[in-house]
Design an enzyme around this catalytic site. Sequence first.
Site, PDB file in Angstrom:
ATOM      1  N   HIS A 162       0.654  -1.302  -0.173  1.00 33.48           N
ATOM      2  CA  HIS A 162       0.014  -0.082  -0.028  1.00 33.48           C
ATOM      3  C   HIS A 162       0.908   1.209   0.089  1.00 33.48           C
ATOM      4  CE1 HIS A 162      -3.260  -2.807   1.199  1.00 33.48           C
ATOM      5  NE2 HIS A 162      -2.273  -3.164   2.044  1.00 33.48           N
ATOM      6  N   GLU A 297      10.189   7.451 -16.676  1.00 37.59           N
ATOM      7  CA  GLU A 297       8.658   7.855 -17.040  1.00 37.59           C
ATOM      8  C   GLU A 297       8.007   7.470 -18.707  1.00 37.59           C
ATOM      9  OE1 GLU A 297       8.652  11.665 -13.927  1.00 37.59           O
ATOM     10  OE2 GLU A 297       9.519  11.853 -16.072  1.00 37.59           O
TER      11      GLU A 297
END
Length: 484
Positions: A162, A297
């Site tokens: 998480h 990216e």
Amino acid sequence: MTAEGNGGQMWGGRFQGRLDPGFAQFQQSLPIDHVMAFADLETNRAWSAALAAAGVFTAEELELVQDAIEDLAEHWLEHGLPEHDDAEDVHSLVERELVARCGELGKRLHTGRSRNDQVATDLRLHLRECIHDCLEGLRNLCTSLVEKAEAHWDAPMPGYTHLQRAQPITIGHHALAHTEALGRDRERLLDAFRRLDQCPLGSGALAGTAVPVDREALAEDLDFAGGPTRNSLDATSARDHLCELAFACAMACTHVSRLAEDYVFFASYEAGFVTFGDAVSTGSSLMPQKRNPDAMELVRGHAGRVQGALMALLATVKGLPMAYNRDLQTDKATLLPAMQETASCLQVAALAVRHATFDLERCAIEAGRGYQNATDLADLLVAAGVAFRDAHGIVGRAVNRAVELGVELQDLPPDEQRRLLPQLDVDLRAALAVRAVLDRRNNIGGTAPERVRREAAHWRDELDAWTAAIDGDLDGANGDDDEQ
Ligand code: ARG
């Protein structure tokens, strides 16, 4: 030109008018399929031999045809492939060029054959190279990751679920996690290849060929280990192998996007685990201080495009009536760039991992912060006879107190330790040290440094095998027992 009608199209016999120029351009596939020119020459070579064996060409005629094919190959090797030409597709172009070189014989070469079985065959041949490039990309990326694992098998870093600190892991364990996923992508590519490794040539336009060519010999000549395809309707219109390849590529790129995301986060000021070298970083046109992880990216961004290719292919094939329909011509414009993009993403990600330097000290310090050893404290209570669910509650309360005091669990003052954890009589500093926490997870698949070191060695052997097989893979992927 090979025929009189419609601007000399190969199919122009029954046409008097010319194609609308807008449609002529719209239906042209040469700008995309010229990359299959050498595959098409190879298909022509094999077909000419099959025709000769079936009595369509004499031995001398066959030699003339094959000389013309060789001459054309040499011409294109020297001058490059013509991407811009008014030929409708690569098959029409090759036919026109062969007729220019061997006249009448070039026109006879299309006996018993259709562009439908030709394009199906050419594409399968061409895809071998595309798969090869993806396999090479996978090997390079996995090599970068395994190098990281070999260098940092015992280096601690925080582990997350998480995106919250969870339990410490080693940098090597993280690198090998991504390697595992990419290893499966390699399997998927090879598996897809195994199914496409069958020869459609000799299927005609849809119904098979009336010329008694030896299709077994033809498949062998073209190195299709799976032999000839067994149904001409299916062979000329099936594109599931393209969808499978698109999925394998999309999955690989999706995996690489997860790796990219991890490294982008690692390189953030907030994490501070990784610095990318100049070779793979870019700056800002405005903010002088910036060092951006653009390589990762971009890799992350390309993944979405490759996923799109999979959907585009499935949508193209959906609901198509049996057998060939011209819709299928769009398959190459979708799949080929996606496969190229996949290979590039893998190569750039390999480069970015290689140029990523871990701040080992910071990683080690942060691995010891944020109560990542809380599970181990609960396990210590279990060892002292407390039921795990009760231990979980006890440690939860101890964490709350430690948060209040601004300390880690092992740094709780002695009186707090006695109050909160009366069952324990151990040196918490030693028992909850990062190294101790790591070392405990020494079962198969765990992050214990010793385990990770062995896993890295296992992957090094795997990579050596990949390297040895990278050409052989595509020749030998079809075992004898796959005979159809
Ligand atoms: N260029 C076509 C393709 O890529 C092959 C030609 C088949 N044309 C036809 N009218 N059947 O699918």
